[in-house]
Design a protein around this motif. Structure first.
Motif, PDB file in Angstrom:
ATOM      1  N   SER A  17       0.548  -1.312   0.011  1.00 11.68           N
ATOM      2  CA  SER A  17      -0.022   0.055   0.146  1.00 11.68           C
ATOM      3  C   SER A  17       0.888   1.330   0.043  1.00 11.68           C
ATOM      4  N   THR A  18       2.205   1.189   0.021  1.00 16.00           N
ATOM      5  CA  THR A  18       3.165   2.323   0.193  1.00 16.00           C
ATOM      6  C   THR A  18       4.055   2.176  -1.137  1.00 16.00           C
ATOM      7  N   GLY A  19       3.682   1.752  -2.085  1.00 20.47           N
ATOM      8  CA  GLY A  19       4.486   1.652  -3.279  1.00 20.47           C
ATOM      9  C   GLY A  19       5.532   0.482  -3.735  1.00 20.47           C
ATOM     10  N   THR A  20       5.544  -0.416  -2.630  1.00 22.99           N
ATOM     11  CA  THR A  20       6.671  -1.331  -3.158  1.00 22.99           C
ATOM     12  C   THR A  20       5.594  -2.684  -3.324  1.00 22.99           C
ATOM     13  N   PRO A  21       5.689  -3.168  -4.520  1.00 23.54           N
ATOM     14  CA  PRO A  21       4.825  -4.532  -4.756  1.00 23.54           C
ATOM     15  C   PRO A  21       5.581  -5.521  -3.707  1.00 23.54           C
ATOM     16  N   SER A  22       4.419  -6.198  -3.023  1.00 23.72           N
ATOM     17  CA  SER A  22       4.810  -7.531  -2.073  1.00 23.72           C
ATOM     18  C   SER A  22       3.833  -8.381  -1.976  1.00 23.72           C
ATOM     19  N   PHE A  23       3.824  -9.400  -1.453  1.00 19.72           N
ATOM     20  CA  PHE A  23       2.949 -10.430  -0.966  1.00 19.72           C
ATOM     21  C   PHE A  23       3.439 -11.356   0.106  1.00 19.72           C
ATOM     22  N   PHE A  24       2.482 -11.988   0.804  1.00 13.07           N
ATOM     23  CA  PHE A  24       2.845 -12.886   1.914  1.00 13.07           C
ATOM     24  C   PHE A  24       2.815 -14.244   1.461  1.00 13.07           C
ATOM     25  N   MET A  25       3.919 -15.108   1.695  1.00 21.04           N
ATOM     26  CA  MET A  25       3.912 -16.542   1.392  1.00 21.04           C
ATOM     27  C   MET A  25       4.000 -17.342   2.619  1.00 21.04           C
ATOM     28  N   HIS A  26       3.401 -18.368   2.791  1.00 16.77           N
ATOM     29  CA  HIS A  26       3.244 -18.834   3.856  1.00 16.77           C
ATOM     30  C   HIS A  26       4.345 -20.179   3.684  1.00 16.77           C
ATOM     31  N   PRO A  27       5.179 -20.262   4.974  1.00 15.46           N
ATOM     32  CA  PRO A  27       6.383 -21.330   4.503  1.00 15.46           C
ATOM     33  C   PRO A  27       5.915 -22.729   4.292  1.00 15.46           C
ATOM     34  N   SER A  28       4.790 -23.152   5.009  1.00 13.43           N
ATOM     35  CA  SER A  28       4.408 -24.563   4.730  1.00 13.43           C
ATOM     36  C   SER A  28       3.890 -24.545   3.494  1.00 13.43           C
ATOM     37  N   GLU A  29       3.128 -23.662   2.756  1.00 14.36           N
ATOM     38  CA  GLU A  29       2.431 -23.609   1.537  1.00 14.36           C
ATOM     39  C   GLU A  29       3.526 -23.573   0.458  1.00 14.36           C
ATOM     40  N   ALA A  30       4.777 -22.783   0.886  1.00 12.53           N
ATOM     41  CA  ALA A  30       5.740 -22.599   0.044  1.00 12.53           C
ATOM     42  C   ALA A  30       6.535 -23.829  -0.286  1.00 12.53           C
ATOM     43  N   LEU A  31       6.617 -24.784   0.456  1.00  9.47           N
ATOM     44  CA  LEU A  31       7.120 -26.094   0.629  1.00  9.47           C
ATOM     45  C   LEU A  31       6.277 -27.132  -0.282  1.00  9.47           C
ATOM     46  N   HIS A  32       5.101 -26.575  -0.665  1.00 15.74           N
ATOM     47  CA  HIS A  32       3.980 -27.477  -1.457  1.00 15.74           C
ATOM     48  C   HIS A  32       3.585 -26.653  -2.544  1.00 15.74           C
ATOM     49  N   GLY A  33       4.736 -25.912  -3.269  1.00 18.15           N
ATOM     50  CA  GLY A  33       3.867 -25.533  -4.674  1.00 18.15           C
ATOM     51  C   GLY A  33       4.254 -23.747  -4.544  1.00 18.15           C
ATOM     52  N   ASP A  34       3.994 -23.178  -3.515  1.00 15.61           N
ATOM     53  CA  ASP A  34       3.952 -21.626  -3.554  1.00 15.61           C
ATOM     54  C   ASP A  34       5.317 -21.137  -3.891  1.00 15.61           C
ATOM     55  N   LEU A  35       6.341 -21.796  -3.515  1.00 15.56           N
ATOM     56  CA  LEU A  35       7.744 -21.266  -3.859  1.00 15.56           C
ATOM     57  C   LEU A  35       7.803 -20.991  -5.202  1.00 15.56           C
ATOM     58  N   GLY A  36       6.936 -21.532  -6.113  1.00 16.44           N
ATOM     59  CA  GLY A  36       6.856 -21.141  -7.493  1.00 16.44           C
ATOM     60  C   GLY A  36       6.476 -19.742  -7.862  1.00 16.44           C
ATOM     61  N   MET A  37       5.896 -19.067  -6.926  1.00 14.04           N
ATOM     62  CA  MET A  37       5.718 -17.724  -7.025  1.00 14.04           C
ATOM     63  C   MET A  37       6.760 -16.785  -6.887  1.00 14.04           C
ATOM     64  N   VAL A  38       7.848 -17.234  -6.500  1.00 15.38           N
ATOM     65  CA  VAL A  38       9.127 -16.430  -6.168  1.00 15.38           C
ATOM     66  C   VAL A  38       9.872 -16.497  -7.503  1.00 15.38           C
ATOM     67  N   SER A  39      10.305 -15.197  -8.150  1.00 13.96           N
ATOM     68  CA  SER A  39      11.187 -15.095  -9.137  1.00 13.96           C
ATOM     69  C   SER A  39      12.586 -14.588  -8.882  1.00 13.96           C
ATOM     70  N   GLU A  40      13.357 -14.857  -9.761  1.00 13.39           N
ATOM     71  CA  GLU A  40      14.703 -14.490  -9.421  1.00 13.39           C
ATOM     72  C   GLU A  40      14.860 -12.903  -9.323  1.00 13.39           C
ATOM     73  N   ASN A  41      14.036 -12.341  -9.544  1.00 17.16           N
ATOM     74  CA  ASN A  41      14.176 -10.910  -9.487  1.00 17.16           C
ATOM     75  C   ASN A  41      13.469 -10.254  -8.109  1.00 17.16           C
ATOM     76  N   ASP A  42      13.039 -11.060  -7.510  1.00 12.58           N
ATOM     77  CA  ASP A  42      12.269 -10.917  -6.234  1.00 12.58           C
ATOM     78  C   ASP A  42      13.504 -10.813  -4.899  1.00 12.58           C
ATOM     79  N   ILE A  43      13.144 -10.321  -3.679  1.00 10.61           N
ATOM     80  CA  ILE A  43      13.773 -10.464  -2.503  1.00 10.61           C
ATOM     81  C   ILE A  43      12.786 -10.850  -1.612  1.00 10.61           C
ATOM     82  N   VAL A  44      13.192 -11.515  -0.580  1.00  9.85           N
ATOM     83  CA  VAL A  44      12.516 -12.248   0.324  1.00  9.85           C
ATOM     84  C   VAL A  44      12.891 -11.882   1.759  1.00  9.85           C
TER      85      VAL A  44
END
Length: 328
Positions: free
Chosen positions: A70-97
């Motif tokens: 909401s303050t101009g930096t594109p961002s989203f939340f990724m649950h760690p458990s879901e990340a281990l079951h497919g959501d990690l695919g939402m992270v691209s090489e241009n992202d920061i974690v």
């Protein structure tokens, strides 16, 4: 409840606040090179800021991600458990974690970190343990360590979760200021709120158009103008030439003053109208129109385009209905 128990509740509440404030007061001194590096990493990223945490850290992580977005930096939340079951695919090489774990030893992160490292993704750790696996793997570490939780058993995250929330705010707002993020930018991500209504709406977005616009020709009589006043109920009539340029304005007040001076309804409107009459540009922001109404002590005005032609009409009730207010 007796007075003793009531006093105990006040005591408990004050103790919690005092403990959490004491821990929070240590945070400013911890901001240094790692904080600057964290900001620089986010400012330079071409992708999104991915925030992740589990448990209470996850709840706060969602808020931090929302603050970034909401303050101009594109961002989203990724649950760690879901990340281990497919959501990690939402992270691209241009992202920061941004990984949040007070202990820095969340078992989900032990599986995620090697993958992020393999993808060469920068990692910001928000943690209370500077010697933890998370801290050692991070490119920048934000220290939220505490001496004591406000929970008397030292079990429920309280002081530590408050520090996490504060550090997230520090990061998001510092980035916002560095980007020169303005009220107008904030309004674009909050279009349904009062700030969005004030900063995004223009006069042309809220004005009356078509048959709702009261107007007569410059050869009309007072009677014609009075009928138009009655038809639209706006309190004024724009007097226009053949090209729809406004020659003057005739209001309810003008009609009353005319009748008191023993004028007639058959008088030519061009002889009794107010010249040139106040008008609003359709490109103005709606909040500017409201300020202008207040400054000129009027409640309505015709609206013109860049060529000075009548295109609409607006009154103060239209602005209020659109959520436009001088109050914050």
């Amino acid at each position: 409840m007796d007075i003793t128990n009531r006093n105990k509740l006040l005591q408990y509440g004050r103790e919690v606040l005092e403990l959490e404030l004491q821990e929070a007061q240590k945070l400013p001194a911890r901001l240094g090179d790692d904080f600057i590096k964290a900001c620089e990493l986010i400012l330079s990223t071409k992708g999104k800021v991915v925030v992740s945490g589990i448990g209470k850290s996850g709840h706060i992580g969602k808020k931090i991600a929302a603050s970034f977005a909401s303050t101009g930096t594109p961002s989203f939340f990724m649950h760690p458990s879901e990340a281990l079951h497919g959501d990690l695919g939402m992270v691209s090489e241009n992202d920061i974690v941004v990984l949040i774990s007070y202990s820095g030893r969340a078992k989900e992160f032990s599986l995620i970190l090697p993958i992020l490292k393999e993808m060469n993704i920068a990692i910001i750790a928000i943690t209370g343990s500077l010697s933890s696996p998370l801290a050692k793997a991070a490119d920048a570490i934000l220290d939220i360590s505490i001496e004591k939780e406000a929970c008397p058993m030292g079990l429920a995250p309280t002081s530590s979760s408050t520090n996490t929330l504060l550090m997230g705010d520090v990061l998001a707002i510092s980035i916002m200021r560095a980007k020169g993020f303005k009220e107008e930018d904030f309004a674009r991500s909050h279009p349904a709120g009062s700030l969005g209504a004030k900063l995004l709406n223009h006069v042309k977005d809220v004005m009356r158009t078509g048959e709702q616009v009261p107007s007569v020709g410059h050869r009309a009589t007072v009677l014609d103008a009075m009928l138009e006043l009655s038809r639209t109920g706006l309190g004024l009539v724009a007097v226009c030439d053949e090209q729809q340029h406004i020659a003057g304005v005739f209001t309810d007040g003008d009609l009353r003053r005319l009748l008191l001076k023993e004028g007639t309804l058959h008088d030519p409107i061009h002889q009794v109208m107010s010249k040139p009459g106040y008008r609003l540009p359709d490109g103005w922001k709606a909040i500017e129109a409201l300020k202008s109404f207040n400054d000129h002590n009027i409640t309505a005005a015709p609206v013109v385009d860049v060529n000075g032609r009548l295109v609409g009409a607006l009154n103060i009730h239209d602005l209020h209905q659109a959520g436009i207010s001088l109050n914050t």
